[in-house]
Design a protein around this motif. Structure first.
Motif, PDB file in Angstrom:
ATOM      1  N   ALA A  31       0.831  -1.207   0.000  1.00  0.00           N
ATOM      2  CA  ALA A  31       0.000   0.000   0.000  1.00  0.00           C
ATOM      3  C   ALA A  31       0.865   1.256   0.000  1.00  0.00           C
ATOM      4  N   LEU A  32       1.953   1.222   0.755  1.00  0.00           N
ATOM      5  CA  LEU A  32       2.859   2.368   0.784  1.00  0.00           C
ATOM      6  C   LEU A  32       3.499   2.575  -0.591  1.00  0.00           C
ATOM      7  N   ALA A  33       3.877   1.484  -1.253  1.00  0.00           N
ATOM      8  CA  ALA A  33       4.499   1.580  -2.571  1.00  0.00           C
ATOM      9  C   ALA A  33       3.548   2.155  -3.602  1.00  0.00           C
ATOM     10  N   VAL A  34       2.305   1.705  -3.585  1.00  0.00           N
ATOM     11  CA  VAL A  34       1.362   2.111  -4.616  1.00  0.00           C
ATOM     12  C   VAL A  34       0.741   3.466  -4.324  1.00  0.00           C
ATOM     13  N   VAL A 110      11.058  -8.613  -1.798  1.00  0.00           N
ATOM     14  CA  VAL A 110       9.862  -7.818  -2.109  1.00  0.00           C
ATOM     15  C   VAL A 110       9.219  -8.331  -3.393  1.00  0.00           C
ATOM     16  N   ALA A 111      10.033  -8.615  -4.409  1.00  0.00           N
ATOM     17  CA  ALA A 111       9.505  -9.130  -5.672  1.00  0.00           C
ATOM     18  C   ALA A 111       8.818 -10.473  -5.474  1.00  0.00           C
ATOM     19  N   GLN A 112       9.402 -11.305  -4.624  1.00  0.00           N
ATOM     20  CA  GLN A 112       8.819 -12.619  -4.350  1.00  0.00           C
ATOM     21  C   GLN A 112       7.483 -12.493  -3.631  1.00  0.00           C
ATOM     22  N   ARG A 113       7.423 -11.614  -2.639  1.00  0.00           N
ATOM     23  CA  ARG A 113       6.170 -11.425  -1.899  1.00  0.00           C
ATOM     24  C   ARG A 113       5.095 -10.835  -2.812  1.00  0.00           C
ATOM     25  N   PRO A 135       7.896  -5.071  -8.864  1.00  0.00           N
ATOM     26  CA  PRO A 135       7.764  -3.937  -7.926  1.00  0.00           C
ATOM     27  C   PRO A 135       7.686  -2.573  -8.587  1.00  0.00           C
ATOM     28  N   HIS A 136       8.397  -2.347  -9.698  1.00  0.00           N
ATOM     29  CA  HIS A 136       8.377  -1.020 -10.328  1.00  0.00           C
ATOM     30  C   HIS A 136       7.020  -0.691 -10.939  1.00  0.00           C
ATOM     31  N   VAL A 137       6.211  -1.724 -11.201  1.00  0.00           N
ATOM     32  CA  VAL A 137       4.866  -1.498 -11.726  1.00  0.00           C
ATOM     33  C   VAL A 137       4.026  -0.721 -10.717  1.00  0.00           C
ATOM     34  N   LEU A 138       4.278  -0.919  -9.432  1.00  0.00           N
ATOM     35  CA  LEU A 138       3.541  -0.187  -8.410  1.00  0.00           C
ATOM     36  C   LEU A 138       3.865   1.302  -8.486  1.00  0.00           C
ATOM     37  N   ARG A 139       5.113   1.619  -8.764  1.00  0.00           N
ATOM     38  CA  ARG A 139       5.524   3.015  -8.945  1.00  0.00           C
ATOM     39  C   ARG A 139       4.852   3.618 -10.179  1.00  0.00           C
ATOM     40  N   HIS A 140       4.832   2.847 -11.280  1.00  0.00           N
ATOM     41  CA  HIS A 140       4.142   3.300 -12.488  1.00  0.00           C
ATOM     42  C   HIS A 140       2.653   3.545 -12.204  1.00  0.00           C
ATOM     43  N   SER A 141       2.051   2.662 -11.430  1.00  0.00           N
ATOM     44  CA  SER A 141       0.620   2.765 -11.147  1.00  0.00           C
ATOM     45  C   SER A 141       0.308   4.036 -10.377  1.00  0.00           C
TER      46      SER A 141
END
Length: 211
Positions: A31-34, A110-113, A135-141
């Motif tokens: 949630a923090l990432a996205v 993180v990628a595995q989780r 994980p970088h997809v969350l940043r893009h989102s």
């Protein structure tokens, strides 16, 4: 560029099991990432004292080039982080997101989780099957959600810690709906080309109004 829709984000954040310690940790982390657009390296490097809750709530991180920035937090992520900090009971300088033994999570962890929770989320949101999510997809989102809400690209660049707006311009080209809205504001293809020529009556009335 791959990014998640609102429904896909909701499905992903609902996937971690709240009955498990790892599930509660992962939900707060995802949630923090996205909702902040932090890079995975920024996410894993967070310490417990990097989080400020309440008035002026924010998370402080160190980005590329050792540049420091503070990212604001909304109420929903504050509640998750408050619970996380209470359960973590971490001291200053200790990692916010860690293993049960207190070791800092790695990028691979993180990628595995994330992959585990994406697989679980596909049961309620099948469109996730069509996307390669890392994980970088969350940043893009996060960036796309700001852009779709009408936030200027210069503000998004500052929020993401980009050196300039050129990196942020890629998001404009990634979403067809933004281009479709721009097209709807343009003249229809059936419009006759050429300059506007007012009728004699319009010219006469305009001249009559002159002092």
């Amino acid at each position: 560029m791959t990014f998640l829709t609102g429904d896909e984000i909701d499905a992903l954040l609902s996937a971690p099991d709240p009955r498990r310690w790892e599930g509660r940790r992962d939900k707060a982390m995802l949630a923090l990432a996205v909702q902040t657009g932090l890079r995975v390296s920024e996410l894993t490097s967070l310490d417990c004292d990097d989080v400020t809750l309440g008035y002026g709530a924010s998370v402080r991180c160190e980005g590329k080039g050792r540049k420091l920035r503070a990212v604001p937090l909304d109420c929903s992520i504050q509640e998750l982080l408050r619970a996380r900090l209470g359960e973590r009971s971490g001291k200053r300088g200790e990692p916010l997101f860690c293993t049960r033994t207190g070791r800092r999570l790695t990028r691979d962890a993180v990628a595995q989780r994330l992959a585990i929770h994406v697989r679980a989320a596909t049961e309620t949101c099948p469109t996730l099957l069509d996307k390669r999510i890392h994980p970088h997809v969350l940043r893009h989102s996060f960036a796309m959600s700001l852009l779709q809400a009408g936030v200027d690209t210069t503000v998004i660049a500052l929020w993401l810690g980009h050196a300039g707006v050129r990196s942020t311009d890629a998001y404009v080209h990634a979403d067809m709906t933004i281009k479709e809205r721009a097209l709807s504001l343009a003249a229809p293809v059936t419009a006759r080309p050429g300059r506007y020529q007012p009728a004699d009556k319009v010219l006469t009335s305009s001249t009559a109004c002159e002092p």
